[in-house]
Motif scaffolding. Structure first.
Motif, short mmCIF file in Angstrom:
data_model
loop_
_atom_site.label_atom_id
_atom_site.label_comp_id
_atom_site.label_asym_id
_atom_site.label_seq_id
_atom_site.Cartn_x
_atom_site.Cartn_y
_atom_site.Cartn_z
N LYS A 205 -14.74 -8.38 35.33
CA LYS A 205 -14.97 -6.95 35.11
C LYS A 205 -14.86 -6.59 33.63
O LYS A 205 -14.16 -7.25 32.87
CB LYS A 205 -13.98 -6.13 35.92
CG LYS A 205 -14.18 -6.26 37.43
CD LYS A 205 -13.27 -5.33 38.19
CE LYS A 205 -13.53 -5.43 39.69
NZ LYS A 205 -12.66 -4.51 40.46
N VAL A 206 -15.57 -5.54 33.27
CA VAL A 206 -15.53 -4.98 31.92
C VAL A 206 -15.02 -3.55 32.03
O VAL A 206 -15.46 -2.79 32.89
CB VAL A 206 -16.92 -5.01 31.27
CG1 VAL A 206 -16.90 -4.28 29.94
CG2 VAL A 206 -17.38 -6.44 31.08
N ILE A 207 -14.08 -3.21 31.18
CA ILE A 207 -13.56 -1.84 31.16
C ILE A 207 -14.47 -0.99 30.29
O ILE A 207 -14.64 -1.26 29.10
CB ILE A 207 -12.12 -1.80 30.62
CG1 ILE A 207 -11.19 -2.64 31.51
CG2 ILE A 207 -11.63 -0.36 30.53
CD1 ILE A 207 -9.77 -2.73 30.99
N ALA A 208 -15.10 0.03 30.89
CA ALA A 208 -15.99 0.93 30.16
C ALA A 208 -15.23 2.19 29.77
O ALA A 208 -14.74 2.92 30.64
CB ALA A 208 -17.20 1.28 31.02
N ILE A 209 -15.11 2.43 28.46
CA ILE A 209 -14.48 3.66 27.96
C ILE A 209 -15.58 4.71 27.85
O ILE A 209 -16.39 4.68 26.92
CB ILE A 209 -13.81 3.43 26.59
CG1 ILE A 209 -12.88 2.21 26.65
CG2 ILE A 209 -13.06 4.68 26.17
CD1 ILE A 209 -11.76 2.34 27.66
N CYS A 210 -15.65 5.61 28.82
CA CYS A 210 -16.73 6.60 28.91
C CYS A 210 -16.32 7.86 28.16
O CYS A 210 -15.32 8.50 28.50
CB CYS A 210 -17.04 6.92 30.37
SG CYS A 210 -17.42 5.46 31.34
#
Length: 779
Positions: free
Chosen positions: A5-10
């Motif tokens: 998984k990749v953590i997306a900082i939205c």
């Protein structure tokens, strides 16, 4: 194996700022973290973002920077883009995403400040019109660029403002960054190149333009700016291999002509078409000029609109090939519905008939046996006509029963439409049709329904024909009075009232009177008509349905049908919910009409004659038969509600007027009319259905046709045809049908004067008195 998984900082709500090195940073706003993996779907991701930031999901745009590149924003527009982004940042495990919304401009990159003045001084940038090229576009757009003192100036052409040009710069100035920049395909590269040239104010040309590699140079003579790009082996990616970003053409007055690409304009207007399906071509021209400073001609905008529609709704041609499966899906999702089509010998489309089961059931359970037939032209790519059959529900509102899309309005197509209509509108009672009186339609109704139906001529068409057939020139006022008498004669319920109206018309024109007598009044005059029209005399009763068609008629055929289905679904649901809250015995409109008759009945005197027959006195004397639901005023029979004379008798007998109303007007029947639901058709979006198999029956589009020469009839606010136009009246002879310039008397006088000048003046000059008389004679 678990997916990484990749953590997306939205982030959203902030603004982009450009630094001295042209790198961009995001300031302000709020941020949330979301886990993503290679199997994440963009649609679900956007729904989560929309809920998180309180945006409309259709207006969202998701962008990010590639690793080590803070100059170019990459847009995520499909699932593959999202997967590619996850792969890029798989090792780092974290990515910054920027959530932009078209609803609020404060969050868009176009609001970043303009490039620094130092860079403007060195590069001498100019804002130009769009420089795009495509073979199918016909018009050209002049581009004029100009610099002064080495400073960037926005080009102002025909009202183009500095703000517009700033928007272009901030959107496109960094769209091409340099070597190793990748694009999803050649089309994306070419689009980026066009925008980059606009933002930097130069023109270019292709040195090499192949499917797998291109070479581009600045069009200015001696300028070293170049780009070499080619396809990455084994992929569809297009990558910049070499680039010389130096321009030496600053300050040179460059003039060129370029063609505007419909692809680029289509991408811009696609979202507006989604919101406003009837987005007009002339509005596209104005919006592109106002927002981007680019001038398009009408044909360019029209082609761009067509391309945008195809991208938004799918191919028109493909929609016809999907008709067989589409009809199957209608019947599958709405059992009991009828959806059938026919083709010509060459497999080209000819006609499509659709009637949903909810409409069929509703008509049989609660609608009067009254059907209005009409047609409207379609403005889609392949033209055609839409034939419609609408009924009247218990609240006197239109009820769509069936419709057909046909290649043209013809006797054969009307016959085919009515044949299928007979199957869905079967009832034990004789149906009354209100329609035009054209020969093919009259014969088709007589042949298909025989003695089981009545044909009431549409009075608007009768009035139009009368006005057209009158040979003598009449003044505007005379024609208006004749049409007024015609309408009064049509509504007259008694023979003597009909005769008074026609005699009034005869006083104006015996010719008009004779025309009316020969026009088969037994098909349009209430006093003679054998069917029940319930007071309706025009076939355009279903005008609200035609407005739906107007909103959808430019769509591919399957999309248009599904759009109408969606409107029907909403209509049935709304009326079903509204009627569930009624506390009246009748529908709302009929309840109001009955109360009006009850209020007029208080002052009437009732005398019993014999059996069930009574005499009711007011200003006139009317005979009411309570057993046969009959009154000599004919209102009870025409409207289906007891008239004031009948109400006075019913009250005297201590009965309820509600027991003497036609069943169609009860709230219970109305609820039964809309008791069934219309269900959605799955997979109808964009391309509508999957590709047909090799063994499937393929339907091809009908031959393209020129627009129909029929001019739309202008309607007044009351729905009547605006058929009476003011007649020209000569100011000299006071005759009708011509003006002073075309007056024969004036022309004859001019001819006499010319003869006198040529014959008599050479022999002898007339004296001043004679000249004065000639001048007065001329005037």
């Amino acid at each position: 194996m678990a997916l990484k998984k990749v953590i997306a900082i939205c982030q959203s709500g902030g603004n982009f700022e450009t630094g001295k090195d042209d790198s961009m940073s995001y300031i302000g706003g709020e941020a949330y973290a979301i886990d993503l993996d290679a199997q994440s779907q963009l649609s679900h991701f956007k729904e989560e973002l929309a809920e998180m930031f309180q945006y409309n999901v259709d207006s969202l745009s998701v962008k990010y920077f590639l690793p080590g590149n803070r100059k170019t924003l990459i847009t995520i527009s499909r699932d593959k883009d999202l997967q590619r982004m996850v792969n890029f940042f798989e090792e780092s495990g974290q990515v910054e995403l920027f959530i932009l919304s078209k609803e609020g401009t404060s969050q868009d990159v176009v609001n970043a400040p303009l490039i620094s003045s130092s860079r403007a001084n060195t590069e001498g940038m100019n804002i130009s019109h769009e420089i795009l090229n495509i073979a199918e576009a016909d018009g050209t757009t002049d581009i004029e660029m100009d610099t002064a003192n080495g400073l960037t100036r926005s080009l102002v052409v025909s009202g183009t403002t500095d703000d517009n040009c700033r928007n272009i710069v901030m959107q496109w100035e960094n769209i091409i960054t340099g070597v190793d920049q990748r694009f999803s395909d050649f089309t994306e590269f070419r689009d980026a190149l066009h925008k980059y040239s606009i933002a930097h104010g130069f023109t270019y040309k292709f040195i090499k333009n192949e499917s797998q590699r291109v070479a581009v140079k600045c069009k200015a003579e001696g300028c070293p700016w170049r780009i070499w790009a080619s396809m990455v082996s084994g992929t569809q990616l297009f990558c910049i291999k070499k680039m010389n970003s130096t321009h030496t053409c600053e300050g040179a007055a460059v003039k060129a002509k370029h063609r505007v690409a419909r692809d680029w304009v289509g991408n811009i207007i696609k979202e507006k078409l989604k919101v406003s399906p009837n987005y007009k071509t002339r509005d596209i021209v104005g919006d592109i000029k106002r927002e981007y400073g680019i001038e398009l001609n009408y044909s360019q905008a029209y082609r761009a609109k067509g391309r945008a529609r195809e991208k938004l709704h799918g191919s028109y041609r493909k929609a016809y090939s999907q008709l067989p499966l589409f009809c199957e899906k209608i019947v599958e999702t709405n059992p009991g519905s009828v959806a059938t089509f026919t083709t010509k010998e060459d497999s080209s489309f000819q006609r499509l008939f659709v009637s949903f089961y909810a409409s069929i059931s509703g008509f049989r359970q609660g609608c009067r046996p009254l059907i209005f037939l009409d047609y409207t032209p379609l403005n889609s790519k392949y033209k055609g006509m839409l034939l419609s059959a609408t009924a009247a529900d218990g609240n006197d509102a239109f009820f769509p029963l069936a419709f057909a899309v046909v290649d043209e309005e013809s006797d054969e197509n009307w016959h085919w439409f009515l044949s299928h209509l007979k199957d869905v509108a079967s009832t034990s009672q004789r149906i009354t049709f209100v329609a035009d009186f054209q020969k093919g339609l009259v014969e088709a109704l007589r042949e298909i329904f025989g003695g089981g139906a009545f044909h009431g001529y549409c009075l608007h068409h009768i009035a139009e024909k009368l006005n057209k057939d009158l040979k003598e020139p009449f003044s505007y006022e005379a024609r208006r009075l004749m049409v007024q008498d015609l309408y009064a004669a049509a509504r007259a319920s008694k023979l003597d009232a009909f005769e008074r109206c026609t005699e009034s018309m005869k006083a104006i024109s015996p010719e008009a009177y004779n025309w009316v007598i020969r026009s088969e009044p037994d098909h349009w005059a209430t006093a003679f008509f054998g069917g029940a029209r319930y007071g309706h005399i025009s076939s355009d009763f279903g005008r609200p349905f035609y407005s739906w068609v107007s909103d959808a008629k430019e769509l591919p055929i399957t999309q248009m049908v599904d759009s109408l289905r969606g409107k029907l679904m909403e209509l049935f649901y709304k009326r079903r919910i509204d009627s569930s809250q009624w506390e009246t015995k009748l529908t709302l409109s009929m309840e109001e009409k009955l109360k009006n008759e009850i209020s007029k009945a208080h002052s009437l005197q009732v005398t019993h004659l014999h059996d069930s027959t009574f005499e009711v006195r007011s200003e006139s004397v009317d005979i009411v038969n309570i057993e046969h639901w009959d009154c000599s005023c004919k209102s009870w029979q025409i409207t289906g509600l007891p008239c004031c004379h009948a109400v006075a008798l019913i009250k005297l007998l201590d009965r309820s007027p509600y027991d003497y109303c036609f069943r169609y007007f009860t709230a219970e029947s109305y609820r039964a009319t809309y008791s069934e639901s219309i269900n959605p058709i799955p997979n109808v979006e964009g391309t509508v259905m999957s590709e047909p198999t090799e063994t499937a029956f393929i339907v091809t589009p009908p031959p393209t046709k020129s627009p129909s020469p029929k001019v739309g009839k202008r309607r007044k606010q009351d729905g009547t045809f605006d058929i009476i136009r003011r007649t020209l009246q000569c100011s000299k002879c006071k005759g009708l049908g011509h003006n002073k310039r075309a007056c024969r008397l004036v022309i004859l006088k001019q001819l006499h004067f010319k003869i006198y000048i040529k014959v008599f003046i050479p022999a002898k000059m007339p004296n001043p008195r004679t000249c004065y008389k000639l001048i007065r004679y001329m005037h």
